[in-house]
Motif scaffolding. Structure first.
Motif, PDB file in Angstrom:
ATOM      1  N   HIS A  40       0.865  -1.175   0.000  1.00 66.85           N
ATOM      2  CA  HIS A  40       0.000   0.000   0.000  1.00 66.85           C
ATOM      3  C   HIS A  40       0.904   1.229   0.000  1.00 66.85           C
ATOM      4  O   HIS A  40       1.906   1.267   0.711  1.00 66.85           O
ATOM      5  N   GLN A  41       0.563   2.220  -0.792  1.00 65.99           N
ATOM      6  CA  GLN A  41       1.369   3.437  -0.862  1.00 65.99           C
ATOM      7  C   GLN A  41       0.449   4.648  -0.879  1.00 65.99           C
ATOM      8  O   GLN A  41      -0.571   4.648  -1.578  1.00 65.99           O
ATOM      9  N   VAL A  42       0.813   5.671  -0.107  1.00 70.77           N
ATOM     10  CA  VAL A  42      -0.006   6.867   0.000  1.00 70.77           C
ATOM     11  C   VAL A  42       0.922   8.043   0.300  1.00 70.77           C
ATOM     12  O   VAL A  42       2.001   7.856   0.856  1.00 70.77           O
ATOM     13  N   THR A  43       0.500   9.241  -0.077  1.00 70.48           N
ATOM     14  CA  THR A  43       1.265  10.416   0.335  1.00 70.48           C
ATOM     15  C   THR A  43       0.663  10.978   1.611  1.00 70.48           C
ATOM     16  O   THR A  43      -0.555  10.994   1.791  1.00 70.48           O
ATOM     17  N   LEU A  44       1.546  11.391   2.510  1.00 65.99           N
ATOM     18  CA  LEU A  44       1.131  12.020   3.755  1.00 65.99           C
ATOM     19  C   LEU A  44       1.991  13.253   3.993  1.00 65.99           C
ATOM     20  O   LEU A  44       3.143  13.295   3.586  1.00 65.99           O
ATOM     21  N   TRP A  45       1.418  14.237   4.674  1.00 66.57           N
ATOM     22  CA  TRP A  45       2.229  15.345   5.159  1.00 66.57           C
ATOM     23  C   TRP A  45       3.163  14.783   6.211  1.00 66.57           C
ATOM     24  O   TRP A  45       2.797  13.870   6.957  1.00 66.57           O
ATOM     25  N   PHE A  46       4.358  15.356   6.277  1.00 67.83           N
ATOM     26  CA  PHE A  46       5.287  14.916   7.309  1.00 67.83           C
ATOM     27  C   PHE A  46       6.080  16.108   7.839  1.00 67.83           C
ATOM     28  O   PHE A  46       6.180  17.148   7.201  1.00 67.83           O
ATOM     29  N   ARG A  47       6.626  15.915   9.009  1.00 68.99           N
ATOM     30  CA  ARG A  47       7.520  16.898   9.605  1.00 68.99           C
ATOM     31  C   ARG A  47       8.771  16.169  10.053  1.00 68.99           C
ATOM     32  O   ARG A  47       8.691  15.159  10.751  1.00 68.99           O
ATOM     33  N   TRP A  48       9.922  16.667   9.610  1.00 66.70           N
ATOM     34  CA  TRP A  48      11.214  16.113  10.005  1.00 66.70           C
ATOM     35  C   TRP A  48      11.697  16.888  11.225  1.00 66.70           C
ATOM     36  O   TRP A  48      11.783  18.119  11.198  1.00 66.70           O
ATOM     37  N   ASP A  49      11.992  16.193  12.314  1.00 68.44           N
ATOM     38  CA  ASP A  49      12.422  16.882  13.539  1.00 68.44           C
ATOM     39  C   ASP A  49      13.934  16.841  13.749  1.00 68.44           C
ATOM     40  O   ASP A  49      14.424  17.188  14.812  1.00 68.44           O
ATOM     41  N   GLY A  50      14.665  16.420  12.734  1.00 72.62           N
ATOM     42  CA  GLY A  50      16.117  16.315  12.833  1.00 72.62           C
ATOM     43  C   GLY A  50      16.575  14.902  13.139  1.00 72.62           C
ATOM     44  O   GLY A  50      17.749  14.568  12.982  1.00 72.62           O
ATOM     45  N   ARG A  51      15.642  14.062  13.543  1.00 72.36           N
ATOM     46  CA  ARG A  51      15.945  12.676  13.882  1.00 72.36           C
ATOM     47  C   ARG A  51      14.943  11.697  13.281  1.00 72.36           C
ATOM     48  O   ARG A  51      15.263  10.571  12.970  1.00 72.36           O
ATOM     49  N   ALA A  52      13.697  12.170  13.126  1.00 70.73           N
ATOM     50  CA  ALA A  52      12.619  11.280  12.703  1.00 70.73           C
ATOM     51  C   ALA A  52      11.601  12.028  11.846  1.00 70.73           C
ATOM     52  O   ALA A  52      11.485  13.245  11.930  1.00 70.73           O
ATOM     53  N   ALA A  53      10.870  11.260  11.039  1.00 69.13           N
ATOM     54  CA  ALA A  53       9.751  11.794  10.263  1.00 69.13           C
ATOM     55  C   ALA A  53       8.471  11.493  11.032  1.00 69.13           C
ATOM     56  O   ALA A  53       8.241  10.351  11.448  1.00 69.13           O
ATOM     57  N   ALA A 103       3.373  16.978  18.544  1.00 67.33           N
ATOM     58  CA  ALA A 103       2.044  17.387  18.090  1.00 67.33           C
ATOM     59  C   ALA A 103       1.981  18.882  17.827  1.00 67.33           C
ATOM     60  O   ALA A 103       1.428  19.325  16.811  1.00 67.33           O
ATOM     61  N   GLU A 104       2.557  19.670  18.722  1.00 66.67           N
ATOM     62  CA  GLU A 104       2.538  21.128  18.550  1.00 66.67           C
ATOM     63  C   GLU A 104       3.353  21.558  17.331  1.00 66.67           C
ATOM     64  O   GLU A 104       2.938  22.445  16.584  1.00 66.67           O
ATOM     65  N   ALA A 105       4.498  20.939  17.108  1.00 67.28           N
ATOM     66  CA  ALA A 105       5.324  21.282  15.944  1.00 67.28           C
ATOM     67  C   ALA A 105       4.613  20.904  14.651  1.00 67.28           C
ATOM     68  O   ALA A 105       4.643  21.654  13.669  1.00 67.28           O
ATOM     69  N   PHE A 106       3.946  19.751  14.637  1.00 69.06           N
ATOM     70  CA  PHE A 106       3.202  19.319  13.450  1.00 69.06           C
ATOM     71  C   PHE A 106       2.053  20.287  13.181  1.00 69.06           C
ATOM     72  O   PHE A 106       1.850  20.736  12.049  1.00 69.06           O
ATOM     73  N   GLY A 112      -3.041  23.087  11.771  1.00 72.19           N
ATOM     74  CA  GLY A 112      -4.108  22.458  12.528  1.00 72.19           C
ATOM     75  C   GLY A 112      -3.611  21.195  13.194  1.00 72.19           C
ATOM     76  O   GLY A 112      -2.680  20.562  12.717  1.00 72.19           O
ATOM     77  N   ASP A 113      -4.227  20.849  14.265  1.00 69.52           N
ATOM     78  CA  ASP A 113      -3.830  19.675  15.020  1.00 69.52           C
ATOM     79  C   ASP A 113      -4.711  18.498  14.610  1.00 69.52           C
ATOM     80  O   ASP A 113      -5.917  18.501  14.880  1.00 69.52           O
ATOM     81  N   PRO A 114      -4.140  17.491  13.939  1.00 70.75           N
ATOM     82  CA  PRO A 114      -4.965  16.359  13.490  1.00 70.75           C
ATOM     83  C   PRO A 114      -5.581  15.579  14.639  1.00 70.75           C
ATOM     84  O   PRO A 114      -6.568  14.880  14.452  1.00 70.75           O
ATOM     85  N   ARG A 115      -5.046  15.714  15.842  1.00 72.86           N
ATOM     86  CA  ARG A 115      -5.620  15.022  17.000  1.00 72.86           C
ATOM     87  C   ARG A 115      -6.982  15.585  17.361  1.00 72.86           C
ATOM     88  O   ARG A 115      -7.752  14.944  18.060  1.00 72.86           O
ATOM     89  N   ALA A 116      -7.273  16.801  16.888  1.00 71.90           N
ATOM     90  CA  ALA A 116      -8.548  17.455  17.209  1.00 71.90           C
ATOM     91  C   ALA A 116      -9.679  17.023  16.281  1.00 71.90           C
ATOM     92  O   ALA A 116     -10.826  17.417  16.483  1.00 71.90           O
TER      93      ALA A 116
END
Length: 163
Positions: A40-53, A103-106, A112-116
């Motif tokens: 399965h392949q999909v595009t997602l928004w991501f945030r790189w924090d310097g160590r992880a996506a 969560a806050e950085a994303f 927007g916060d996807p958790r909401a």
């Protein structure tokens, strides 16, 4: 320089360029697999924090179902010319367990916060610390594409090539 104008970078330059590319990009192809249902392949928004996506997806999505069964994933930036390919294992965080800083950085990056989210789109955040990273620009960089291997950023003098 090649006839197409592409300048070949040395591996050390690729190691310096890759973190900047990861910080500036917003979309990533996420490839997962389920033992019975296949890839399965999909595009997602991501945030790189310097160590992880860090990525978020629906808790009931195929991506979420797949990584719960098989956490190994492959991530790729959409630009196939200036390519970055990461491989690692996804750690799953239900929305209530996502580290606050992540969560806050994303949310700050994407507005927007996807958790909401309410309803059927309850969020699952994925964190992938890459075990390997390959990077290349065009075809003149066939050797030295591995900029991280076995979870360690490759340093000066390491002669790694595409496996």
């Amino acid at each position: 320089m090649r006839a197409d104008g592409t300048v070949r970078r040395r591996a050390a330059q690729r190691r310096r360029d890759t973190p900047e590319i990861l910080v500036t990009e917003k979309d990533m192809w996420v490839s997962t697999v389920h033992p019975r249902h296949g890839p399965h392949q999909v595009t997602l928004w991501f945030r790189w924090d310097g160590r992880a996506a860090w990525m978020c997806t629906g808790a009931a999505s195929a991506t979420a179902r797949n990584v719960r069964v098989e956490p190994r994933v492959r991530l790729a930036l959409p630009d196939t010319f200036d390519g970055v390919l990461l491989q690692g294992e996804a750690e799953c965080f239900p929305d209530e367990d996502v580290p606050a800083a992540a969560a806050e950085a994303f949310a700050a990056r994407f507005g927007g916060d996807p958790r909401a989210e309410e309803g059927a789109c309850l969020c699952l955040c994925l964190c992938v610390v890459p075990k390997s990273v390959l990077a290349w620009r065009g075809t003149p960089e066939p050797r030295g594409r591995v900029v991280m291997g076995d979870g360690t950023r490759l340093g000066r003098g390491t002669a790694a090539s595409h496996p």
